[in-house]
Scaffold this motif. Structure first.
Motif, PDB file in Angstrom:
ATOM      1  N   ARG A 487     -19.637  80.882  82.135  1.00  0.00           N
ATOM      2  CA  ARG A 487     -18.413  80.670  81.365  1.00  0.00           C
ATOM      3  C   ARG A 487     -18.609  79.625  80.279  1.00  0.00           C
ATOM      4  N   ILE A 488     -19.360  78.581  80.605  1.00  0.00           N
ATOM      5  CA  ILE A 488     -19.631  77.543  79.616  1.00  0.00           C
ATOM      6  C   ILE A 488     -20.357  78.140  78.407  1.00  0.00           C
ATOM      7  N   LEU A 489     -21.395  78.919  78.671  1.00  0.00           N
ATOM      8  CA  LEU A 489     -22.155  79.539  77.585  1.00  0.00           C
ATOM      9  C   LEU A 489     -21.293  80.528  76.803  1.00  0.00           C
ATOM     10  N   PHE A 490     -20.492  81.301  77.522  1.00  0.00           N
ATOM     11  CA  PHE A 490     -19.635  82.293  76.874  1.00  0.00           C
ATOM     12  C   PHE A 490     -18.646  81.613  75.930  1.00  0.00           C
ATOM     13  N   GLY A 554     -36.261  81.372  77.357  1.00  0.00           N
ATOM     14  CA  GLY A 554     -36.436  81.368  78.805  1.00  0.00           C
ATOM     15  C   GLY A 554     -35.730  82.500  79.516  1.00  0.00           C
ATOM     16  N   THR A 555     -34.869  83.241  78.799  1.00  0.00           N
ATOM     17  CA  THR A 555     -34.191  84.366  79.438  1.00  0.00           C
ATOM     18  C   THR A 555     -35.063  85.622  79.322  1.00  0.00           C
ATOM     19  N   ASP A 556     -34.641  86.676  79.991  1.00  0.00           N
ATOM     20  CA  ASP A 556     -35.365  87.946  79.930  1.00  0.00           C
ATOM     21  C   ASP A 556     -34.923  88.691  78.662  1.00  0.00           C
ATOM     22  N   ILE A 557     -35.589  88.405  77.556  1.00  0.00           N
ATOM     23  CA  ILE A 557     -35.213  88.975  76.256  1.00  0.00           C
ATOM     24  C   ILE A 557     -35.282  90.498  76.290  1.00  0.00           C
ATOM     25  N   LYS A 558     -36.325  91.020  76.891  1.00  0.00           N
ATOM     26  CA  LYS A 558     -36.482  92.479  76.951  1.00  0.00           C
ATOM     27  C   LYS A 558     -35.296  93.123  77.647  1.00  0.00           C
ATOM     28  N   ASP A 559     -34.857  92.528  78.735  1.00  0.00           N
ATOM     29  CA  ASP A 559     -33.741  93.069  79.493  1.00  0.00           C
ATOM     30  C   ASP A 559     -32.454  93.026  78.676  1.00  0.00           C
ATOM     31  N   ILE A 560     -32.259  91.956  77.923  1.00  0.00           N
ATOM     32  CA  ILE A 560     -31.064  91.837  77.090  1.00  0.00           C
ATOM     33  C   ILE A 560     -31.059  92.926  76.023  1.00  0.00           C
ATOM     34  N   VAL A 561     -32.196  93.151  75.379  1.00  0.00           N
ATOM     35  CA  VAL A 561     -32.278  94.172  74.329  1.00  0.00           C
ATOM     36  C   VAL A 561     -32.002  95.560  74.903  1.00  0.00           C
ATOM     37  N   LYS A 578     -14.881  93.500  69.916  1.00  0.00           N
ATOM     38  CA  LYS A 578     -15.010  93.790  71.343  1.00  0.00           C
ATOM     39  C   LYS A 578     -16.464  93.973  71.726  1.00  0.00           C
ATOM     40  N   GLU A 579     -17.216  94.679  70.853  1.00  0.00           N
ATOM     41  CA  GLU A 579     -18.636  94.870  71.136  1.00  0.00           C
ATOM     42  C   GLU A 579     -19.369  93.532  71.136  1.00  0.00           C
ATOM     43  N   LEU A 580     -19.029  92.678  70.158  1.00  0.00           N
ATOM     44  CA  LEU A 580     -19.685  91.386  70.086  1.00  0.00           C
ATOM     45  C   LEU A 580     -19.345  90.552  71.317  1.00  0.00           C
ATOM     46  N   GLU A 581     -18.109  90.656  71.780  1.00  0.00           N
ATOM     47  CA  GLU A 581     -17.722  89.919  72.980  1.00  0.00           C
ATOM     48  C   GLU A 581     -18.497  90.424  74.190  1.00  0.00           C
ATOM     49  N   GLU A 582     -18.705  91.728  74.272  1.00  0.00           N
ATOM     50  CA  GLU A 582     -19.512  92.280  75.365  1.00  0.00           C
ATOM     51  C   GLU A 582     -20.939  91.745  75.301  1.00  0.00           C
ATOM     52  N   MET A 583     -21.455  91.603  74.088  1.00  0.00           N
ATOM     53  CA  MET A 583     -22.791  91.050  73.938  1.00  0.00           C
ATOM     54  C   MET A 583     -22.830  89.595  74.399  1.00  0.00           C
ATOM     55  N   TYR A 584     -21.784  88.849  74.054  1.00  0.00           N
ATOM     56  CA  TYR A 584     -21.728  87.463  74.516  1.00  0.00           C
ATOM     57  C   TYR A 584     -21.661  87.403  76.038  1.00  0.00           C
ATOM     58  N   HIS A 585     -20.942  88.349  76.634  1.00  0.00           N
ATOM     59  CA  HIS A 585     -20.921  88.427  78.104  1.00  0.00           C
ATOM     60  C   HIS A 585     -22.336  88.560  78.632  1.00  0.00           C
ATOM     61  N   THR A 586     -23.061  89.509  78.038  1.00  0.00           N
ATOM     62  CA  THR A 586     -24.418  89.779  78.511  1.00  0.00           C
ATOM     63  C   THR A 586     -25.333  88.583  78.323  1.00  0.00           C
ATOM     64  N   ILE A 587     -25.265  87.972  77.130  1.00  0.00           N
ATOM     65  CA  ILE A 587     -26.124  86.811  76.859  1.00  0.00           C
ATOM     66  C   ILE A 587     -25.817  85.684  77.830  1.00  0.00           C
TER      67      ILE A 587
END
Length: 643
Positions: A487-490, A554-561, A578-587
């Motif tokens: 939540r902090i990162l989001f 340090g995160t799994d960049i491949k998995d995020i992509v 909305k799409e960008l917010e979903e991406m922020y969720h994922t990140i």
């Protein structure tokens, strides 16, 4: 009711052709299937303008005899079905005799063919109602050139997507054929560039390496299982490389690519308890069953099929995959260079952070100065809580504190792990921490109090590697560390995005995608840049990540992509918030500290500090609570201490 008219032949053909020819990929699929049925061992497909302008399919199959060339473009003219009984024993890819007729009804077509018995080849050209036939020199086999798709039906043109999307659909169709027939050498050229080439050596692993990439091929598990007269063969992936989408699940029935919920459910059920929730296995599986046990004539494009016995197919795939998984070592291998990611420190040295030895008096002075940065002392001396001894002459205090965005934050004194001390209460002199913060940050007192549930809480420890246990006055607080950090990162991402500097990766990360995912990623590179990723095309269906935002280090960049690609390929690719917010969720989810991982106490304290300073920190982006509280009264009731 209007007068009923019998449609003219040309109009009827255009309507019927629409069932077969939806887009350029449909044309390529039909022509490639005809080449396979002709026994071709080499098939070359070339397109321009996404296939809308130009398609050419060349094979070295048996060719077409001259007297049959004109008949091949008539509706329901086929060499594969003669009588009704043949429909229950279909072993070829095509059988309806509609493909060439439908293509010729909507495109300009040239056919060049020669059989082994003929000395001279045949050129046949059809443009609407006009036809042309003549001798021509050519090798054994067939070449069909298609130009100007939907030239005579402009209404259908508006339903076509951009050239890049249509081209990727063509690529996907060729990839499926290459996986189904590893004994055939496929070559795909797109606007003059070779995009795919398979060896045609008959080895499925070779085709998989060319189509789905090295990672799948290196982690593939062979499946070969027979139950009665049914058989399943192919490759599945190890659970450790499961993906966040089903884009690499490929099912074939008698070498025909199909979409089947039965097959999908059986595959994923075989991975139960071996794979994380929300992850999906990849596969290339071919089910061989008697032709009469499957109906491939339920869909114009022959993508969907109907089984006579769904349960037997489910059991075949389930037990086949389960058996293959059981005979393999599927535990992920941890390499020496795979360091544990600390979400609070981007760069970690091998030695402990700098330490400074302070006397108790010096420590009190430092704390007092931190609370009043202007020089005014607003905190009285500390005294030991009743029943707890005071600290010794010297206390080790960490001078620098790990910061959430990398490196070390400029915090002069870190809270030590030691018995909790509380200030001596002097009503006239004491300014509470909340009041100090209100003065320093110019925020309303009610807002500060609402955010203050973690302030002055004592860290007790960590439970199950997932929950932080705090003691605050007469309450116990359990904090879900992953949900809190997420939540902090989001919130940070929503507030400021991921604009600004990018960190260049020493080793760029390549990601193998499906054709649709590849197109979606490249057409949304700006959106991905906003999400913190600089992505470039690397040829084929591969993209490469060269730069990332510091928060993603340090995160799994491949998995995020891969997850982003799946989301973009499955929906509207326009830039929506909305799409960008979903991406922020994922990140935020990927970058946050993980549950079940042991976290050092200083890092837990740093996370609690961030919760103290944050806003809107009641739930994670998925709606789960960040913390729960239990009063001392309730705890003592459970233990019967209240009589």
């Amino acid at each position: 009711m209007g007068k009923i008219n019998v449609l003219e032949k040309q109009v009827a053909e255009l309507i019927a052709a629409g069932e077969v020819v939806e887009r350029p990929a449909s044309i390529v699929k039909e022509l490639v299937e005809n080449s396979i049925d002709a026994g071709a061992k080499n098939i070359t497909v070339e397109i321009k303008g996404g296939g809308v302008q130009y398609i050419r399919v060349t094979d070295n199959g048996s060719g077409i005899e001259r007297e049959d060339v004109a008949n091949a473009f008539l509706r329901h003219a086929t060499s594969k079905v003669r009588v009704e009984e043949d429909l229950g024993n279909i072993r070829t890819m095509g059988f309806r005799g509609e493909a060439l007729a439908s293509i010729a009804a909507m495109c300009r077509v040239d056919l060049l063919t020669r059989t082994q018995a003929d000395v001279t080849g045949t050129l046949y050209r059809i443009d609407g109602e006009e036809t042309y036939l003549d001798d021509a020199g050519c090798p054994v086999g067939t070449t069909i050139t298609v130009r100007d798709v939907f030239y005579n039906t402009p209404a259908r043109m508006k339903f076509l997507k951009k050239d890049v999307s249509e081209g990727n659909s063509v690529a996907a169709a060729i990839e499926k054929a290459a996986l189904a027939y590893p004994q055939v050498a496929f070559k795909f050229l797109r606007d003059g560039m070779v995009k795919l080439q398979t060896p045609g050596d008959g080895k499925l692993l070779s085709a998989v390496r060319c189509v789905l990439g090295k990672e799948f091929a290196d982690n593939a598990i062979h499946v070969s299982y027979m139950e009665g007269i049914n058989r399943v063969d192919g490759l599945i992936c190890k659970p450790s490389i499961a993906r966040s989408s089903r884009s690499m699940q490929n099912f074939f029935i008698n070498c025909r690519y199909v979409r089947s919920k039965t097959c999908m459910a059986a595959l994923e059920e075989s991975y139960r308890n071996s794979i994380m929730v929300g992850r999906f296995p990849s596969c290339v599986l071919n089910v061989t069953i008697p032709p009469y046990a499957v109906d491939v004539n339920v869909h114009p494009a022959k993508i969907e099929v109907r089984f006579a016995d769904e349960r037997s197919i489910f059991n075949l795939i389930y037990y086949g995959c389960k058996t293959a998984l059981g005979t393999q070592d599927i535990q992920p291998q941890i390499k020496a260079d795979e360091l544990k990611y600390n979400p609070f420190v981007a760069e970690q040295g091998k030695t402990a952070p700098e330490q400074q030895r302070l006397s108790a008096v010096e420590y009190r002075r430092a704390v007092s100065q931190l609370a009043a940065p202007t020089g005014k002392t607003s905190s009285p001396p500390l005294k030991a809580r009743e029943g707890i001894s005071t600290p010794s002459e010297e206390v080790a205090v960490q001078v620098k504190s790990p910061g959430i965005s990398g490196g070390y934050a400029d915090i002069p004194v870190y809270r030590p792990m030691m018995p909790v001390l509380e200030r001596e209460i002097e009503k006239e002199a004491v300014t509470s921490p909340i009041e100090l913060r209100c003065q320093r940050e110019d925020i309303p007192p009610q807002k500060a109090y609402a955010q203050n549930m973690y302030e002055n809480a004592r860290l007790v420890g960590e439970l199950f590697g997932t929950y932080i246990v705090l003691e605050h006055e007469d309450e116990m607080i359990l904090v879900d560390k992953h949900a809190a950090h997420e939540r902090i990162l989001f919130n940070q991402l929503k507030k400021s995005g991921i604009e600004g500097d990018r960190q260049l990766l020493i080793t760029p990360i390549s990601v193998q995608l499906s054709a649709q995912e590849h197109a979606a990623v490249l057409s949304n590179d700006k959106l991905l840049h906003e999400a913190g990723l600089t992505v470039e095309d690397f040829g084929g269906n591969t993209v490469v990540v060269r730069e990332v935002a510091p928060v993603l280090i340090g995160t799994d960049i491949k998995d995020i992509v891969v997850e982003f690609a799946g989301k973009l390929a499955g929906g509207n690719t326009q830039l929506f918030s909305k799409e960008l917010e979903e991406m922020y969720h994922t990140i935020a989810c990927r970058a946050a500290v993980k549950a079940h991982d042991k976290t050092p106490a200083p890092h837990l304290e740093e996370l609690i500090r961030l919760l103290e300073e944050g806003e809107d920190l009641k739930h994670c982006p998925h709606g789960r609570p960040i913390s729960i509280r239990m009063s001392r009264h309730e705890i003592e009731k459970k233990f019967g201490r209240l009589g």
